[in-house]
Design a protein around this motif. Structure first.
Motif, mmCIF file in Angstrom:
data_model
loop_
_atom_site.group_PDB
_atom_site.id
_atom_site.type_symbol
_atom_site.label_atom_id
_atom_site.label_comp_id
_atom_site.label_asym_id
_atom_site.label_seq_id
_atom_site.Cartn_x
_atom_site.Cartn_y
_atom_site.Cartn_z
ATOM 1 N N MET A 1 -24.187 11.938 37.990
ATOM 2 C CA MET A 1 -22.994 12.787 37.980
ATOM 3 C C MET A 1 -21.759 11.913 37.794
ATOM 4 O O MET A 1 -21.564 10.931 38.502
ATOM 5 C CB MET A 1 -22.883 13.574 39.286
ATOM 6 N N GLN A 2 -20.954 12.252 36.820
ATOM 7 C CA GLN A 2 -19.725 11.512 36.547
ATOM 8 C C GLN A 2 -18.542 12.196 37.227
ATOM 9 O O GLN A 2 -18.438 13.425 37.236
ATOM 10 C CB GLN A 2 -19.461 11.439 35.041
ATOM 11 N N ARG A 3 -17.645 11.394 37.805
ATOM 12 C CA ARG A 3 -16.439 11.923 38.432
ATOM 13 C C ARG A 3 -15.219 11.412 37.660
ATOM 14 O O ARG A 3 -15.117 10.223 37.373
ATOM 15 C CB ARG A 3 -16.349 11.507 39.898
ATOM 16 N N ILE A 4 -14.328 12.350 37.331
ATOM 17 C CA ILE A 4 -13.113 12.020 36.595
ATOM 18 C C ILE A 4 -11.906 12.409 37.435
ATOM 19 O O ILE A 4 -11.847 13.511 37.995
ATOM 20 C CB ILE A 4 -13.051 12.765 35.244
ATOM 21 N N ARG A 5 -10.941 11.507 37.526
ATOM 22 C CA ARG A 5 -9.700 11.780 38.242
ATOM 23 C C ARG A 5 -8.580 12.006 37.246
ATOM 24 O O ARG A 5 -8.426 11.252 36.275
ATOM 25 C CB ARG A 5 -9.371 10.629 39.192
ATOM 26 N N LEU A 6 -7.803 13.060 37.494
ATOM 27 C CA LEU A 6 -6.762 13.476 36.567
ATOM 28 C C LEU A 6 -5.406 13.476 37.264
ATOM 29 O O LEU A 6 -5.296 13.850 38.436
ATOM 30 C CB LEU A 6 -7.040 14.885 36.042
ATOM 31 N N ARG A 7 -4.409 13.103 36.505
ATOM 32 C CA ARG A 7 -3.020 13.245 36.945
ATOM 33 C C ARG A 7 -2.387 14.332 36.087
ATOM 34 O O ARG A 7 -2.538 14.333 34.866
ATOM 35 C CB ARG A 7 -2.258 11.932 36.773
ATOM 36 N N TYR A 8 -1.681 15.266 36.733
ATOM 37 C CA TYR A 8 -1.063 16.349 35.983
ATOM 38 C C TYR A 8 0.343 16.617 36.502
ATOM 39 O O TYR A 8 0.748 16.108 37.553
ATOM 40 C CB TYR A 8 -1.922 17.620 36.038
ATOM 41 N N THR A 9 1.081 17.421 35.748
ATOM 42 C CA THR A 9 2.480 17.687 36.057
ATOM 43 C C THR A 9 2.713 19.180 36.272
ATOM 44 O O THR A 9 1.913 20.029 35.866
ATOM 45 C CB THR A 9 3.402 17.231 34.912
ATOM 46 N N LYS A 10 3.849 19.484 36.907
ATOM 47 C CA LYS A 10 4.407 20.846 36.967
ATOM 48 C C LYS A 10 5.857 20.721 36.530
ATOM 49 O O LYS A 10 6.685 20.204 37.282
ATOM 50 C CB LYS A 10 4.314 21.416 38.379
ATOM 51 N N ARG A 11 6.146 21.178 35.312
ATOM 52 C CA ARG A 11 7.468 20.969 34.738
ATOM 53 C C ARG A 11 8.132 22.291 34.375
ATOM 54 O O ARG A 11 7.452 23.288 34.117
ATOM 55 C CB ARG A 11 7.368 20.092 33.482
ATOM 56 N N GLY A 12 9.465 22.260 34.298
ATOM 57 C CA GLY A 12 10.197 23.433 33.857
ATOM 58 C C GLY A 12 9.930 24.635 34.748
ATOM 59 O O GLY A 12 9.847 24.546 35.970
ATOM 60 N N ARG A 13 9.752 25.795 34.116
ATOM 61 C CA ARG A 13 9.519 27.017 34.878
ATOM 62 C C ARG A 13 8.163 27.027 35.570
ATOM 63 O O ARG A 13 7.948 27.799 36.504
ATOM 64 C CB ARG A 13 9.629 28.231 33.955
ATOM 65 N N LEU A 14 7.259 26.171 35.106
ATOM 66 C CA LEU A 14 5.933 26.124 35.726
ATOM 67 C C LEU A 14 5.982 25.543 37.133
ATOM 68 O O LEU A 14 4.991 25.586 37.862
ATOM 69 C CB LEU A 14 4.957 25.325 34.846
ATOM 70 N N ARG A 15 7.139 25.014 37.547
ATOM 71 C CA ARG A 15 7.266 24.536 38.927
ATOM 72 C C ARG A 15 7.145 25.701 39.911
ATOM 73 O O ARG A 15 6.858 25.489 41.084
ATOM 74 C CB ARG A 15 8.604 23.808 39.127
ATOM 75 N N PHE A 16 7.354 26.919 39.424
ATOM 76 C CA PHE A 16 7.293 28.080 40.315
ATOM 77 C C PHE A 16 5.879 28.649 40.444
ATOM 78 O O PHE A 16 5.686 29.650 41.133
ATOM 79 C CB PHE A 16 8.259 29.158 39.832
ATOM 80 N N THR A 17 4.906 28.042 39.799
ATOM 81 C CA THR A 17 3.523 28.472 39.981
ATOM 82 C C THR A 17 3.017 27.970 41.336
ATOM 83 O O THR A 17 3.335 26.858 41.764
ATOM 84 C CB THR A 17 2.608 27.923 38.874
ATOM 85 N N HIS A 19 -0.091 26.902 44.030
ATOM 86 C CA HIS A 19 -1.292 26.085 43.859
ATOM 87 C C HIS A 19 -2.468 26.956 43.425
ATOM 88 O O HIS A 19 -3.283 26.545 42.593
ATOM 89 C CB HIS A 19 -1.620 25.360 45.168
ATOM 90 N N ARG A 20 -2.545 28.167 43.950
ATOM 91 C CA ARG A 20 -3.635 29.073 43.545
ATOM 92 C C ARG A 20 -3.505 29.459 42.074
ATOM 93 O O ARG A 20 -4.508 29.570 41.354
ATOM 94 C CB ARG A 20 -3.629 30.313 44.427
ATOM 95 N N ASP A 21 -2.263 29.665 41.606
ATOM 96 C CA ASP A 21 -2.049 29.953 40.183
ATOM 97 C C ASP A 21 -2.565 28.800 39.328
ATOM 98 O O ASP A 21 -3.214 29.015 38.294
ATOM 99 C CB ASP A 21 -0.560 30.166 39.890
ATOM 100 N N PHE A 22 -2.246 27.576 39.749
ATOM 101 C CA PHE A 22 -2.719 26.420 38.975
ATOM 102 C C PHE A 22 -4.243 26.341 38.994
ATOM 103 O O PHE A 22 -4.860 26.023 37.962
ATOM 104 C CB PHE A 22 -2.129 25.113 39.525
ATOM 105 N N GLN A 23 -4.865 26.599 40.132
ATOM 106 C CA GLN A 23 -6.316 26.555 40.205
ATOM 107 C C GLN A 23 -6.942 27.505 39.192
ATOM 108 O O GLN A 23 -7.899 27.140 38.497
ATOM 109 C CB GLN A 23 -6.777 26.920 41.617
ATOM 110 N N ARG A 24 -6.418 28.722 39.117
ATOM 111 C CA ARG A 24 -6.952 29.697 38.167
ATOM 112 C C ARG A 24 -6.758 29.220 36.729
ATOM 113 O O ARG A 24 -7.668 29.320 35.902
ATOM 114 C CB ARG A 24 -6.298 31.058 38.375
ATOM 115 N N ALA A 25 -5.561 28.710 36.426
ATOM 116 C CA ALA A 25 -5.286 28.230 35.072
ATOM 117 C C ALA A 25 -6.181 27.045 34.722
ATOM 118 O O ALA A 25 -6.687 26.941 33.591
ATOM 119 C CB ALA A 25 -3.813 27.839 34.941
#
Length: 260
Positions: A1-17, A19-25
């Motif tokens: 099993m391979q594990r990958i670590r990701l870095r992501y952003t919340k920018r602009g209007r998406l700052r109002f999402t 954590h549950r919204d991001f999980q779904r997306a």
């Protein structure tokens, strides 16, 4: 099993999402990109995704982290590009690295925050910051599940400084007016109870009566291990990158030795 670590952003209007919204997306992006995800066992299996210390709703971020588990190996950079294309602009996957070390969450011990205070002259903000830094304790209150909780917001703040509007991370287009603007840069340790940027603003109001006329624009610039000697926050993915590079260097050496 391979594990990958990701870095992501919340920018602009998406700052109002939330954590549950991001999980779904993000889970929809995994399906669109046809990522070979590992799933949990049980009656309701779900993708094995570990989220680490998500930023509060309404705050922007340049440094959010998560880890996914795959049933088949994938090139991290190709995977990053596929997922980034499958997410809306503002939720951007900026980095991917194969997990070669343990304890990503344990390496997130502090955050660097930027607070843009529109309508506040820098000298007024500097006076408030000096009062906050000089205080031994700054008690603030927050409404919790069990009622109003009082705690010290000062002890978690490793540094607080005022910068000019030209030093802000956000673009000029993000500023709603041409009024005076102060920029606060905070380094905050992750403690219990958690001290959030709005708690520091409450502390500035308590010690210096600083009350911005409009809500502060808050962005997390970085999070990682806090270096007590330098007062800086280190990159939490650096150990994984170094382990990957060491492994890549060792492979040709091992192959040359075997052929000899």
């Amino acid at each position: 099993m391979q594990r990958i670590r990701l870095r992501y952003t919340k920018r602009g209007r998406l700052r109002f999402t939330s954590h549950r919204d991001f999980q779904r997306a993000f889970e929809r992006a995994l399906r669109r990109a046809e990522v070979p995800m590992a799933y949990s066992a049980g009656f309701t299996p779900h993708p094995k995704v570990s989220y680490a210390n998500a930023a509060p709703t309404g705050t922007g971020s340049e440094a959010e982290y998560l880890e996914i588990a795959l049933t088949a190996p994938r090139d991290p950079e190709q995977l990053r590009a596929l997922l980034d294309e499958s997410l809306p602009t503002g939720l951007d996957i900026t980095e991917a690295v194969e997990a070669r070390t343990s304890g990503l969450a344990d390496r997130l011990t502090a955050s660097v925050w930027e607070l843009r205070l529109d309508g506040v002259p820098p000298e007024e903000a500097r006076r408030a910051a000096d009062a906050f830094n000089a205080a031994e304790t700054v008690e603030v209150q927050r409404l919790a599940k069990n009622g109003v909780r009082t705690f010290d917001a000062r002890s978690a703040v490793a540094s607080l400084e005022v910068r000019g509007p030209e030093e802000t991370h956000s673009s000029q287009a993000d500023r709603p007016t041409d009024q005076p603007c102060a920029i606060l840069r905070l380094v905050v340790r992750h403690v219990t109870p958690a001290v959030r940027p709005d708690d520091v603003l409450s502390g500035l109001r308590a010690v210096a009566d600083l009350a911005p006329p409009v809500p502060a624009a808050v962005t997390r610039l970085a999070q990682g291990l806090f270096d007590e000697e330098t007062g800086t926050v280190t990159d939490p993915l650096a150990p994984d990158r170094e382990a990957v590079e060491a492994h890549s260097t060792a492979e040709p050496t091992a192959a040359a030795t075997a052929s000899a």
